[in-house]
Design a protein around this motif. Structure first.
Motif, PDB file in Angstrom:
ATOM      1  N   TYR A 322       5.058   0.527  -9.934  1.00 57.20           N
ATOM      2  CA  TYR A 322       4.398   0.298 -11.229  1.00 57.20           C
ATOM      3  C   TYR A 322       4.066  -1.186 -11.425  1.00 57.20           C
ATOM      4  O   TYR A 322       2.967  -1.542 -11.867  1.00 57.20           O
ATOM      5  CB  TYR A 322       5.290   0.798 -12.350  1.00 57.20           C
ATOM      6  N   SER A 323       5.027  -2.060 -11.082  1.00 57.55           N
ATOM      7  CA  SER A 323       4.794  -3.498 -11.285  1.00 57.55           C
ATOM      8  C   SER A 323       3.733  -4.050 -10.346  1.00 57.55           C
ATOM      9  O   SER A 323       3.004  -4.975 -10.694  1.00 57.55           O
ATOM     10  CB  SER A 323       6.105  -4.265 -11.110  1.00 57.55           C
ATOM     11  N   ARG A 324       3.626  -3.485  -9.141  1.00 61.34           N
ATOM     12  CA  ARG A 324       2.678  -4.008  -8.157  1.00 61.34           C
ATOM     13  C   ARG A 324       1.306  -3.336  -8.239  1.00 61.34           C
ATOM     14  O   ARG A 324       0.288  -3.971  -7.917  1.00 61.34           O
ATOM     15  CB  ARG A 324       3.237  -3.825  -6.738  1.00 61.34           C
ATOM     16  N   LEU A 325       1.235  -2.086  -8.663  1.00 62.13           N
ATOM     17  CA  LEU A 325      -0.030  -1.353  -8.657  1.00 62.13           C
ATOM     18  C   LEU A 325      -0.687  -1.238 -10.024  1.00 62.13           C
ATOM     19  O   LEU A 325      -1.860  -0.882 -10.109  1.00 62.13           O
ATOM     20  CB  LEU A 325       0.189   0.060  -8.088  1.00 62.13           C
ATOM     21  N   SER A 326       0.040  -1.492 -11.101  1.00 62.59           N
ATOM     22  CA  SER A 326      -0.566  -1.385 -12.432  1.00 62.59           C
ATOM     23  C   SER A 326      -1.704  -2.380 -12.646  1.00 62.59           C
ATOM     24  O   SER A 326      -2.664  -2.050 -13.375  1.00 62.59           O
ATOM     25  CB  SER A 326       0.511  -1.572 -13.504  1.00 62.59           C
ATOM     26  N   PRO A 327      -1.690  -3.601 -12.059  1.00 59.25           N
ATOM     27  CA  PRO A 327      -2.866  -4.470 -12.247  1.00 59.25           C
ATOM     28  C   PRO A 327      -4.156  -3.923 -11.650  1.00 59.25           C
ATOM     29  O   PRO A 327      -5.241  -4.413 -11.979  1.00 59.25           O
ATOM     30  CB  PRO A 327      -2.440  -5.776 -11.541  1.00 59.25           C
ATOM     31  N   LEU A 328      -4.067  -2.922 -10.786  1.00 61.66           N
ATOM     32  CA  LEU A 328      -5.278  -2.344 -10.213  1.00 61.66           C
ATOM     33  C   LEU A 328      -6.060  -1.509 -11.232  1.00 61.66           C
ATOM     34  O   LEU A 328      -7.240  -1.228 -11.018  1.00 61.66           O
ATOM     35  CB  LEU A 328      -4.926  -1.484  -8.996  1.00 61.66           C
ATOM     36  N   VAL A 329      -5.385  -1.084 -12.291  1.00 61.71           N
ATOM     37  CA  VAL A 329      -6.051  -0.317 -13.349  1.00 61.71           C
ATOM     38  C   VAL A 329      -6.476  -1.306 -14.439  1.00 61.71           C
ATOM     39  O   VAL A 329      -5.639  -1.797 -15.212  1.00 61.71           O
ATOM     40  CB  VAL A 329      -5.117   0.771 -13.913  1.00 61.71           C
ATOM     41  N   ILE A 398     -10.432   4.772 -11.986  1.00 61.38           N
ATOM     42  CA  ILE A 398      -9.586   4.841 -13.177  1.00 61.38           C
ATOM     43  C   ILE A 398      -9.562   3.471 -13.836  1.00 61.38           C
ATOM     44  O   ILE A 398      -9.215   2.463 -13.215  1.00 61.38           O
ATOM     45  CB  ILE A 398      -8.166   5.294 -12.809  1.00 61.38           C
ATOM     46  N   SER A 399      -9.900   3.436 -15.111  1.00 66.52           N
ATOM     47  CA  SER A 399      -9.966   2.170 -15.842  1.00 66.52           C
ATOM     48  C   SER A 399      -8.959   2.067 -16.975  1.00 66.52           C
ATOM     49  O   SER A 399      -8.763   0.983 -17.519  1.00 66.52           O
ATOM     50  CB  SER A 399     -11.380   1.970 -16.408  1.00 66.52           C
TER      51      SER A 399
END
Length: 471
Positions: A322-329, A398-399
């Motif tokens: 969550y901490s590493r991949l959430s900035p991709l959204v 996904i935005s």
């Protein structure tokens, strides 16, 4: 401590006295050999014959092949060397007990005879002369027939086994009659011959040959078992080279994408408290639980760890993801949307489509709290769920993803309270399902439209009716 007694008739050997003190430290007691059924056909036959031989040698009515008590022992006094031999040495005198058996029905074995047999087999399997010796003195075709070796030659250099077979002995050596092949087999080699020409390490006896066959069969069986075990282990080889398996277990399209995800998460994965699981297994376990909704206990069984370890691994890895991949959204800019807008949306809605919204539900366990139970029960799914608002761009990226809400919450309430409306700009067009009655929240007029029909070969896929939310 209970003492051990020898089960042979008229044998009074006991390991301990009545006070528990050991009587004779040199005396040993041995169990009856077991029948090894699952270690190959040859091992099964040999161990079965050995167990039958022990039962026949002891000759007691209460001891049979299928009924031998665990307390039955045979002491070392009934073996020549004080202990049983290796199970594959079937001709060894200690392959079964043969001394002081209390009866004369079993013939006592002879250890000297066994040593003579081993020496004869070793003598006949000696290697021939090396090729260098043949090159230095090549024998002529008529040499063995016309010129037999003289006695002086026998004294200077001992003949090889091949010379015994090809060259007849001279009359001076054997005055009575020439030796037959059987006499060569019965006569053991003299000590002088062993000193002059000792056998090389490559020389083997017949027992070594049978032992080598057993070892080779066991090695082949071990190799096959390792290959089968490697196929079912959850390691790096479980997903490599099979994109279909990667998509089924993780939801990712290719193995290359899985490796990319693993490399980005590896420096941040927990390793101190979860040493039993590698970084590959941590990511794979988390994706399998998210993709297939497998129970924690089943995942612990697959990865061979305790259920608590599997639960901690999933929780820690999920927080890292969550901490590493959430900035991709993230919410894209209007310029980037207009640059890559699909022509189907341009033809139907113009260049102002900003988002496509919908809600999805995830099934959960029944909460223990009564209030949480009432908030998470979904009338539509007839189960306890968590509901999320998801927003995608016309390009399919996904935005926006909202926080979790109970299944009882409506789509309109989640849309108004999730913060999605704050990201819209004047003139943006939002496509939504019929259940999103949010035109009052948006504060604009709405008109129903249909998405154009797309043709793929003979099959026509017609999309749902959407609501156009815009000016």
């Amino acid at each position: 401590m209970p003492g051990k007694h020898c089960c042979v008739k008229n044998c009074s050997s006991v390991s301990h006295d009545c006070r528990g003190n050991r009587r004779n430290h040199l005396l040993q007691f041995f169990r009856f050999p077991t029948w090894k059924k699952h270690e190959g056909e040859h091992v099964s036959d040999v161990t079965k014959r050995r167990r039958i031989s022990w039962v026949a040698a002891i000759r007691r009515k209460d001891i049979t092949f299928d009924r031998i008590s665990e307390s039955m022992r045979v002491c070392s006094l009934h073996f020549h060397s004080g202990k049983p031999s290796y199970e594959m040495l079937e001709n060894h005198p200690d392959w079964k007990p043969s001394l002081r058996l209390g009866h004369s029905e079993v013939k006592q074995t002879d250890e000297v005879r066994f040593l003579r047999q081993v020496n004869r087999r070793t003598q006949h399997q000696e290697q021939p002369p090396s090729p260098a010796q043949h090159q230095e003195q090549p024998p002529s075709p008529g040499q063995h027939q016309e010129q037999p070796p003289s006695p002086a030659q026998h004294q200077e250099q001992p003949p090889s086994p091949a010379q015994h077979q090809e060259q007849p002995p001279s009359p001076g050596q054997h005055q009575e009659k020439p030796p037959s092949p059987a006499q060569y087999q019965e006569q053991p080699p003299s000590p002088g011959q062993h000193q002059e020409k000792p056998p090389s390490p490559a020389q083997e006896c017949a027992l070594c040959s049978s032992r080598r066959d057993v070892i080779n069969s066991l090695l082949e069986e071990n190799r096959k078992l390792k290959e089968e075990l490697e196929e079912y282990q959850m390691n790096e080889n479980f997903l490599s080279g099979d994109d279909n398996r990667v998509k089924y277990y993780t939801g990712l399209p290719t193995y290359l994408m899985f490796q990319t995800l693993l490399l980005s998460l590896m420096p941040y994965l927990p390793q101190g408290s979860l040493k039993k699981l590698s970084p590959f297994q941590l990511v794979l376990m988390t994706l399998m639980r998210l993709r297939l909704d497998l129970p924690i206990q089943h995942l612990g069984r697959l990865f061979r760890v305790h259920r608590t370890t599997a639960s901690d691994a999933f929780r820690h890895t999920l927080s890292v993801m969550y901490s590493r991949l959430s900035p991709l959204v993230y919410w894209p800019s209007r310029e980037s949307l207009l640059t890559s807008m699909p022509h189907q949306f341009v033809e139907s809605f113009g260049k102002h489509v900003a988002a496509i919204v919908d809600c999805f539900e995830v099934f959960i366990e029944k909460p223990s709290n009564v209030l949480a139970r009432a908030q998470t029960f979904s009338q539509y799914k007839h189960a306890y769920t968590m509901k999320y608002l998801i927003v995608i761009t016309p390009q399919g990226v996904i935005s926006f993803i909202s926080e979790g809400w109970g299944g009882r919450a409506s789509d309109k309430h989640i849309t108004e309270q999730s913060g999605f409306l704050n990201k819209l700009l004047p003139g943006d067009i939002v496509l939504a399902d019929r259940g999103f009655n949010i035109r009052e929240s948006v504060g604009m007029m709405c008109a129903e439209v249909k998405v154009p029909t797309f043709t793929r070969g003979r099959a026509q896929l017609e999309a749902k009716e959407w609501r156009r939310l815009g000016p």
